[in-house]
Design a protein around this motif. Sequence first.
Motif, PDB file in Angstrom:
ATOM      1  N   MET A  72     -70.206  -6.879  38.543  1.00 17.46           N
ATOM      2  CA  MET A  72     -72.225  -7.046  38.923  1.00 17.46           C
ATOM      3  C   MET A  72     -72.709  -5.844  38.228  1.00 17.46           C
ATOM      4  O   MET A  72     -72.225  -4.894  38.716  1.00 17.46           O
ATOM      5  N   GLU A  73     -73.808  -5.886  37.905  1.00 14.61           N
ATOM      6  CA  GLU A  73     -74.987  -5.191  37.691  1.00 14.61           C
ATOM      7  C   GLU A  73     -75.235  -4.653  39.841  1.00 14.61           C
ATOM      8  O   GLU A  73     -75.706  -5.253  40.171  1.00 14.61           O
ATOM      9  N   ALA A 105     -68.075  -4.604  44.887  1.00 13.80           N
ATOM     10  CA  ALA A 105     -68.827  -4.467  43.595  1.00 13.80           C
ATOM     11  C   ALA A 105     -69.810  -2.861  43.669  1.00 13.80           C
ATOM     12  O   ALA A 105     -69.440  -1.930  42.796  1.00 13.80           O
ATOM     13  N   LEU A 106     -70.030  -2.680  45.214  1.00 14.14           N
ATOM     14  CA  LEU A 106     -70.204  -1.630  45.242  1.00 14.14           C
ATOM     15  C   LEU A 106     -69.437   0.132  45.635  1.00 14.14           C
ATOM     16  O   LEU A 106     -69.317   0.952  44.705  1.00 14.14           O
ATOM     17  N   LEU A 107     -68.276  -0.804  45.868  1.00 13.02           N
ATOM     18  CA  LEU A 107     -67.605   0.752  45.702  1.00 13.02           C
ATOM     19  C   LEU A 107     -66.584   0.538  44.794  1.00 13.02           C
ATOM     20  O   LEU A 107     -66.755   1.925  43.963  1.00 13.02           O
ATOM     21  N   GLU A 108     -66.861  -0.495  43.631  1.00 18.97           N
ATOM     22  CA  GLU A 108     -66.385  -0.518  42.530  1.00 18.97           C
ATOM     23  C   GLU A 108     -67.599   0.670  41.387  1.00 18.97           C
ATOM     24  O   GLU A 108     -67.175   1.679  40.658  1.00 18.97           O
ATOM     25  N   GLY A 149     -88.758  -0.741  54.828  1.00 17.51           N
ATOM     26  CA  GLY A 149     -89.492   0.667  54.835  1.00 17.51           C
ATOM     27  C   GLY A 149     -88.550   1.191  53.524  1.00 17.51           C
ATOM     28  O   GLY A 149     -88.915   2.137  53.314  1.00 17.51           O
ATOM     29  N   GLY A 150     -87.819  -0.132  52.927  1.00 16.51           N
ATOM     30  CA  GLY A 150     -87.575   0.527  51.163  1.00 16.51           C
ATOM     31  C   GLY A 150     -86.481   1.228  51.301  1.00 16.51           C
ATOM     32  O   GLY A 150     -85.666   1.979  50.276  1.00 16.51           O
ATOM     33  N   GLN A 151     -85.689   1.228  53.163  1.00 22.20           N
ATOM     34  CA  GLN A 151     -84.344   2.062  52.566  1.00 22.20           C
ATOM     35  C   GLN A 151     -83.155   0.725  52.032  1.00 22.20           C
ATOM     36  O   GLN A 151     -83.646  -0.692  51.859  1.00 22.20           O
ATOM     37  N   PRO A 152     -82.500   1.571  50.546  1.00 13.89           N
ATOM     38  CA  PRO A 152     -82.031   0.160  49.967  1.00 13.89           C
ATOM     39  C   PRO A 152     -80.673  -0.503  50.848  1.00 13.89           C
ATOM     40  O   PRO A 152     -80.111   0.332  52.182  1.00 13.89           O
ATOM     41  N   VAL A 153     -80.666  -1.832  50.539  1.00 17.00           N
ATOM     42  CA  VAL A 153     -80.293  -3.196  51.646  1.00 17.00           C
ATOM     43  C   VAL A 153     -79.538  -3.786  50.930  1.00 17.00           C
ATOM     44  O   VAL A 153     -79.532  -3.912  48.771  1.00 17.00           O
ATOM     45  N   PHE A 154     -77.998  -4.675  51.498  1.00 13.13           N
ATOM     46  CA  PHE A 154     -77.233  -5.135  49.937  1.00 13.13           C
ATOM     47  C   PHE A 154     -78.752  -6.435  50.009  1.00 13.13           C
ATOM     48  O   PHE A 154     -79.165  -7.101  51.031  1.00 13.13           O
ATOM     49  N   LYS A 155     -78.754  -6.772  48.273  1.00 14.55           N
ATOM     50  CA  LYS A 155     -79.643  -7.744  47.942  1.00 14.55           C
ATOM     51  C   LYS A 155     -79.591  -9.183  48.970  1.00 14.55           C
ATOM     52  O   LYS A 155     -78.014  -9.384  48.662  1.00 14.55           O
ATOM     53  N   ILE A 176     -76.643  -6.420  43.832  1.00 10.71           N
ATOM     54  CA  ILE A 176     -75.958  -5.831  45.119  1.00 10.71           C
ATOM     55  C   ILE A 176     -77.184  -4.695  45.674  1.00 10.71           C
ATOM     56  O   ILE A 176     -77.390  -5.489  46.849  1.00 10.71           O
ATOM     57  N   ILE A 177     -77.582  -4.099  45.104  1.00 14.58           N
ATOM     58  CA  ILE A 177     -78.901  -3.996  46.132  1.00 14.58           C
ATOM     59  C   ILE A 177     -79.837  -3.959  45.693  1.00 14.58           C
ATOM     60  O   ILE A 177     -81.146  -3.804  44.676  1.00 14.58           O
ATOM     61  N   LEU A 178     -80.835  -4.097  46.592  1.00 15.31           N
ATOM     62  CA  LEU A 178     -82.594  -3.908  46.668  1.00 15.31           C
ATOM     63  C   LEU A 178     -83.121  -3.091  47.618  1.00 15.31           C
ATOM     64  O   LEU A 178     -82.707  -1.822  49.000  1.00 15.31           O
ATOM     65  N   VAL A 179     -84.010  -2.011  46.955  1.00 16.78           N
ATOM     66  CA  VAL A 179     -84.804  -1.095  47.590  1.00 16.78           C
ATOM     67  C   VAL A 179     -86.294  -2.184  47.566  1.00 16.78           C
ATOM     68  O   VAL A 179     -87.057  -2.109  46.408  1.00 16.78           O
TER      69      VAL A 179
END
Length: 79
Positions: A1-2, A57-60, A15-21, A6-9
């Motif tokens: 997984m890329e 996947a984020l931990l990896e 307000g643009g904080q990185p969140v789980f997609k 996983i992450i959306l900004v």
Amino acid sequence: MEIREIILVDNDILGGQPVFKGTRVPVESFFDHLEAGVPLEEFLDDFPTVSREQAVALLEIANKLLTSKNIEALYATVA
């Protein structure tokens, strides 16, 4: 997984904080929970919109980033 899976900004989400997609759950909350000793299962119970696959996947990705030979670039980024 890329990482983009996983992450959306998005400036329109927290307000643009990185969140789980696909969620409004900040990535920072995940790491805060882990730092506080909260087990992964409990985090997933608290935030059911985050999938186990996303969290693992984020931990990896974090592991690869922090153990890669490119750690010097990371130092420059966070300095």
